[in-house]
Design a protein around this motif. Sequence first.
Motif: not given
Lengths: 99, 185
Positions: B57-66
């Motif tokens: 979940a955290s990698v998803h937020v960082i990579v995609y949204a970030g």
Amino acid sequence: MPLVYYLLLSALLFGIGVAGVLLRRNAIVIFMSIELMLNAVNLTFVAFAAHFKNLEGQIFVFFVMVVAAAEVAVGLALIVAIFRVKQTVFVDEINLMKW
Amino acid sequence: MAINLQTVLFFLFSVIALGSAIMTILHRNPVYSAIFLIVTLFALAGFYVLLNAPFVASVHVIVYAGAIMVLFLFVIMLLNLKHDLSRKRGKVGRRAFALLLVIILLAEMGVLIGGSQLTGNGVAATPPAVGLANGPADSTKFSGSTAAIGKQLFTTYILPFEIASVLLLVGIVGAVILAKRKLTS
């Protein structure tokens, strides 16, 4: 939550992504729809990983993310390059390779 | 099915994800499409937390949204597409055909999900006795923690990991070259 709910949700998200690719003519929005499809598949991977109590599904998600990141970088560079030549990002006006 | 916090959160995230996904493909302005896609991605991160995968979940937020969505927004603003907003959509017949294809695809996936052995009873409370690669499923060993994922990633999956790094390098070089060079029409 039962696995089938996650599978149905992923299928719906994937269907929305397919609809975006087929309906929209803006190349950037088509790219976003492709991202949507990749994320639907990622959700399936994580749901199966939780269902089978197996970490491999989660690890595969990282490789999907790597491919998605590389694809977005190259794809957006392609869109910028095409925009320089054609002054548009609408795919029905980009017909250089059409017979 | 008992109404508990997980169920409520699942349906909340489902409504957010599906609604903003539909808005992503329907909105005329690509900037708003990108913002709705970010909302979808955050809802998906919520699903990953529900599915016991906090690191994903955290990698998803960082990579995609970030990272990825910022790249999208940069390109949208770089290209300055305002003058294309008032353009008419595709032909009606083509759109109807596209919708027909999507409905066929959804029906196929629904049949597959409904008919499969995995989900036939729709119960996740009884995890099947088969682990796909690691023999019998061991529920005590399963956690999506950073330590467990790192251990797997750097031992069993070290070769795919290195190949992924090479792929990213190729992607960077390709993007720079494509964006730099002037194409001749």
